[in-house]
Write a protein that holds these residues in place. Structure first.
Motif, PDB file in Angstrom:
ATOM      1  N   GLU A   1      19.627  41.396  55.756  1.00 17.77           N
ATOM      2  CA  GLU A   1      20.541  42.524  55.949  1.00 17.77           C
ATOM      3  C   GLU A   1      19.776  43.816  56.210  1.00 17.77           C
ATOM      4  O   GLU A   1      20.171  44.619  57.070  1.00 17.77           O
ATOM      5  CB  GLU A   1      21.447  42.686  54.729  1.00 17.77           C
ATOM      6  CG  GLU A   1      22.444  43.814  54.918  1.00 17.77           C
ATOM      7  CD  GLU A   1      23.299  44.071  53.702  1.00 17.77           C
ATOM      8  OE1 GLU A   1      23.908  45.166  53.633  1.00 17.77           O
ATOM      9  OE2 GLU A   1      23.365  43.206  52.807  1.00 17.77           O
TER      10      GLU A   1
ATOM     11  N   TYR B   1      26.760  41.103  61.512  1.00 20.52           N
ATOM     12  CA  TYR B   1      25.861  40.585  60.485  1.00 20.52           C
ATOM     13  C   TYR B   1      26.534  40.536  59.119  1.00 20.52           C
ATOM     14  O   TYR B   1      26.216  39.684  58.283  1.00 20.52           O
ATOM     15  CB  TYR B   1      24.577  41.425  60.418  1.00 20.52           C
ATOM     16  CG  TYR B   1      24.747  42.818  59.853  1.00 20.52           C
ATOM     17  CD1 TYR B   1      24.688  43.047  58.483  1.00 20.52           C
ATOM     18  CD2 TYR B   1      24.963  43.910  60.686  1.00 20.52           C
ATOM     19  CE1 TYR B   1      24.829  44.316  57.951  1.00 20.52           C
ATOM     20  CE2 TYR B   1      25.114  45.187  60.171  1.00 20.52           C
ATOM     21  CZ  TYR B   1      25.051  45.385  58.803  1.00 20.52           C
ATOM     22  OH  TYR B   1      25.214  46.642  58.288  1.00 20.52           O
ATOM     23  N   LYS B   2      27.477  41.457  58.872  1.00 16.83           N
ATOM     24  CA  LYS B   2      28.141  41.451  57.575  1.00 16.83           C
ATOM     25  C   LYS B   2      28.948  40.174  57.364  1.00 16.83           C
ATOM     26  O   LYS B   2      29.016  39.653  56.247  1.00 16.83           O
ATOM     27  CB  LYS B   2      29.041  42.680  57.422  1.00 16.83           C
ATOM     28  CG  LYS B   2      28.283  43.976  57.177  1.00 16.83           C
ATOM     29  CD  LYS B   2      29.215  45.106  56.772  1.00 16.83           C
ATOM     30  CE  LYS B   2      28.444  46.359  56.377  1.00 16.83           C
ATOM     31  NZ  LYS B   2      29.322  47.445  55.901  1.00 16.83           N
TER      32      LYS B   2
ATOM     33  N   TYR C   1      17.839  35.136  57.847  1.00 14.10           N
ATOM     34  CA  TYR C   1      19.122  34.542  57.499  1.00 14.10           C
ATOM     35  C   TYR C   1      18.995  33.020  57.403  1.00 14.10           C
ATOM     36  O   TYR C   1      19.472  32.400  56.447  1.00 14.10           O
ATOM     37  CB  TYR C   1      20.158  34.941  58.550  1.00 14.10           C
ATOM     38  CG  TYR C   1      21.454  34.171  58.511  1.00 14.10           C
ATOM     39  CD1 TYR C   1      22.476  34.531  57.646  1.00 14.10           C
ATOM     40  CD2 TYR C   1      21.666  33.095  59.378  1.00 14.10           C
ATOM     41  CE1 TYR C   1      23.675  33.832  57.629  1.00 14.10           C
ATOM     42  CE2 TYR C   1      22.861  32.393  59.369  1.00 14.10           C
ATOM     43  CZ  TYR C   1      23.864  32.760  58.495  1.00 14.10           C
ATOM     44  OH  TYR C   1      25.053  32.057  58.485  1.00 14.10           O
TER      45      TYR C   1
ATOM     46  N   ARG D   1      20.214  46.093  59.550  1.00 11.53           N
ATOM     47  CA  ARG D   1      20.574  47.510  59.495  1.00 11.53           C
ATOM     48  C   ARG D   1      19.487  48.405  60.086  1.00 11.53           C
ATOM     49  O   ARG D   1      19.661  49.612  60.172  1.00 11.53           O
ATOM     50  CB  ARG D   1      20.804  47.929  58.033  1.00 11.53           C
ATOM     51  CG  ARG D   1      22.076  47.404  57.396  1.00 11.53           C
ATOM     52  CD  ARG D   1      22.115  47.782  55.920  1.00 11.53           C
ATOM     53  NE  ARG D   1      23.368  47.439  55.266  1.00 11.53           N
ATOM     54  CZ  ARG D   1      24.422  48.227  55.170  1.00 11.53           C
ATOM     55  NH1 ARG D   1      24.382  49.450  55.704  1.00 11.53           N
ATOM     56  NH2 ARG D   1      25.517  47.829  54.570  1.00 11.53           N
TER      57      ARG D   1
ATOM     58  N   ASN E   1      19.005  39.608  51.413  1.00 11.22           N
ATOM     59  CA  ASN E   1      18.846  41.065  51.369  1.00 11.22           C
ATOM     60  C   ASN E   1      17.849  41.554  52.412  1.00 11.22           C
ATOM     61  O   ASN E   1      18.048  42.595  53.047  1.00 11.22           O
ATOM     62  CB  ASN E   1      18.420  41.498  49.966  1.00 11.22           C
ATOM     63  CG  ASN E   1      19.546  41.375  48.949  1.00 11.22           C
ATOM     64  OD1 ASN E   1      20.712  41.254  49.325  1.00 11.22           O
ATOM     65  ND2 ASN E   1      19.213  41.393  47.680  1.00 11.22           N
TER      66      ASN E   1
ATOM     67  N   ILE F   1      26.184  37.155  56.981  1.00 15.17           N
ATOM     68  CA  ILE F   1      25.496  37.238  55.697  1.00 15.17           C
ATOM     69  C   ILE F   1      26.498  37.199  54.545  1.00 15.17           C
ATOM     70  O   ILE F   1      26.275  36.511  53.538  1.00 15.17           O
ATOM     71  CB  ILE F   1      24.632  38.514  55.640  1.00 15.17           C
ATOM     72  CG1 ILE F   1      23.490  38.408  56.647  1.00 15.17           C
ATOM     73  CG2 ILE F   1      24.096  38.750  54.224  1.00 15.17           C
ATOM     74  CD1 ILE F   1      22.669  39.670  56.800  1.00 15.17           C
TER      75      ILE F   1
ATOM     76  N   LEU G   1      30.250  44.123  51.343  1.00 16.25           N
ATOM     77  CA  LEU G   1      30.153  43.582  52.696  1.00 16.25           C
ATOM     78  C   LEU G   1      31.513  43.293  53.323  1.00 16.25           C
ATOM     79  O   LEU G   1      31.617  43.116  54.542  1.00 16.25           O
ATOM     80  CB  LEU G   1      29.312  42.296  52.690  1.00 16.25           C
ATOM     81  CG  LEU G   1      27.831  42.484  52.359  1.00 16.25           C
ATOM     82  CD1 LEU G   1      27.158  41.134  52.113  1.00 16.25           C
ATOM     83  CD2 LEU G   1      27.114  43.234  53.467  1.00 16.25           C
TER      84      LEU G   1
END
Length: 480
Positions: free
Chosen positions: A348, A398-399, A363, A352, A345, A402, A424
């Protein structure tokens, strides 16, 4: 005279309705319930019931774990083919409201001399998690009027946005209220009475919910993330600090263990076994057992959504069950919120631009923590895994990075994995082979059928605002 008769009639009707509510509240009182309940007993009961509801069959391995293809059915495959009705998803709703939230509301309403403010703050935090599960699954739910049977028997549904915003505020207030000087708490089987544990759990829940709303309300998400990351020491900071119920002593029986002691319905999904093989993922040996037939030397997953005959034809002894560790009460806790999830989290949030952190580094920390959670501690093994191109963090998407690794890390946590997959959009899952939804996967739970008969007007208003009450109506947080 006529006006006086009308007035008298209205007064009598009002008194009758009031009396009915009071009488119904009395009728619904459990005759076996303790007349003078104690906060510690209520807290233990609420924690155990909530964890079992989350971790057990109806909401986990017979629904959400199938939808996100961690597990699959080897027989009685109807749920794996998305054959559900409005009686299929009653457990999360009924148990959540009638047992968990009711017990917690009782604690919150106790006078201060019976339950100190720490009991009430802890009850609020646990109640917030329960509401989060409910809105994640169904969308609009009774929230502000929930559990107020003396005021209303038909609570209004609040929109998902209203619920998430309300929970963010409640969690902040509850975490700030926790104070060692206010007294200790007993009966806490989640954190053993640790107020610091509850503070960290509350802040980690706020981080989770902030990302739920990030696609809709990025500025509100930024505000919350800024608050919870102001001091990282106040977040879950290690696998040992996870929010989980350890089934290590009676009567804390692991519901997975209880199920598999008499049933043999489930296998590990082909989707996740194929992914773990493709990534040379060392968690494969932890998540699955090799088939009982010794002539089969590899792990063999069952495809999602097979018919009963097609699934049976694969062979019970030729397909992989979940690893036996998942059936041991002492070794398979109900994981409510893990350290790897917190790190994912944060990664992410950084990706963002909502948090001033290094997304790639966070990550890597998240993947490492997930491996370590399953006792994979060899630094060479971890480094080799992280350095694979298919595992390396991709800042351009990234989606995907992750989402796929979080999906693996949430193995066994069906409801949370289901929410994150919808949010996601990764991993990109193929619908069940013989699914009945025209090539689509469900994206929500259906409201229990009893809501239509017992709270019909508010149910209809919620459906009119949210969309048709079926498996394919996207919820507010599910933007893409």
């Amino acid at each position: 005279m006529f006006k006086n008769i009308i007035t008298l009639f209205i007064i009598l009707i009002t008194l009758f309705v009031t009396a009915c509510k009071k009488n119904l509240a009395e009728i619904n009182r459990n005759p076996n319930a303790v007349e003078d309940p104690q906060p510690d007993y209520l807290l233990t009961a609420a924690e155990k019931t909530a964890a079992d509801n989350y971790w057990g069959a109806d909401n986990n391995f017979n629904s959400s774990l199938l939808l996100i293809q961690h597990w699959a059915k080897i027989q009685y495959t109807e749920p794996d083919r998305y054959i559900f009705s409005n009686s299929s998803f009653t457990s999360l709703w009924n148990t959540g409201y009638a047992q968990v939230i009711t017990n917690l509301n009782t604690i919150i309403r106790f006078p201060d001399e019976k339950a100190n403010k720490n009991y009430k703050a802890v009850a609020t935090i646990l109640r917030s998690w329960t509401f989060q599960l409910l809105t994640d699954a169904y969308g609009a739910i009774p929230y502000k009027e929930s559990g107020k049977i003396k005021e209303t028997l038909t609570p209004v549904y609040d929109s998902q946005k209203e619920v998430y915003f309300g929970l963010l505020d409640e969690l902040k207030t509850a975490a700030d209220a926790l104070d060692p000087a206010a007294g200790s708490i007993s009966g806490d089987v989640l954190f053993g009475g640790s107020l610091d544990g509850w503070k960290k759990f509350a802040r980690a829940l706020r981080l989770r919910i902030a990302l739920r709303i990030a696609d809709r309300e990025p500025e509100k998400a930024r505000e919350v993330i800024s608050e919870v990351t102001a001091s990282l020491s106040l977040l879950i900071a290690g696998n040992g600090e996870a929010a989980r119920l350890v089934y290590d002593k009676p009567p804390l029986q692991n519901p997975m263990a209880a199920w598999f002691s008499t049933r043999d319905d489930y296998r590990v999904g082909k989707t996740i076994i194929d992914k773990l093989y493709a990534l040379n993922d060392p968690r494969l040996a932890v998540f699955a057992d090799k088939p009982a037939d010794l002539s089969v030397t590899n792990y063999v997953g069952v495809p999602s959504g097979l018919t009963n005959s097609d699934a049976n034809n694969l062979g019970f002894s030729k397909t992989s069950k979940p690893d036996s560790v998942f059936f041991r009460s002492d070794a398979n806790p109900a994981m409510i919120l893990s350290y790897p999830e917190v790190l994912f989290n944060l990664a992410e949030a950084a990706a963002r631009g909502l948090y001033n952190g290094n997304a790639a580094d966070l990550y890597k920390q998240a993947v490492t923590a997930s491996l370590q959670q399953y006792q994979i501690a060899d630094n060479t093994v971890i480094s080799t895994y992280l350095n694979q191109p298919a595992v390396a963090y991709n800042p351009a998407n990234y989606k995907k990075s992750i989402g796929e690794q979080k999906w693996i890390a949430l193995y066994g946590q069906g409801l949370e994995a289901f929410a994150e997959w919808r949010r996601l959009d990764y991993p990109q899952l193929a619908p069940g082979a013989s699914g009945v939804l025209d090539g689509k996967i469900p994206v929500r739970f259906i409201y229990p059928g009893t809501e239509q008969s017992l709270n019909g007007a508010n149910y209809k208003a919620a459906v009119a605002a949210q969309g048709t009450d079926n498996l394919l109506t996207k919820l507010w947080f599910d933007v893409n």
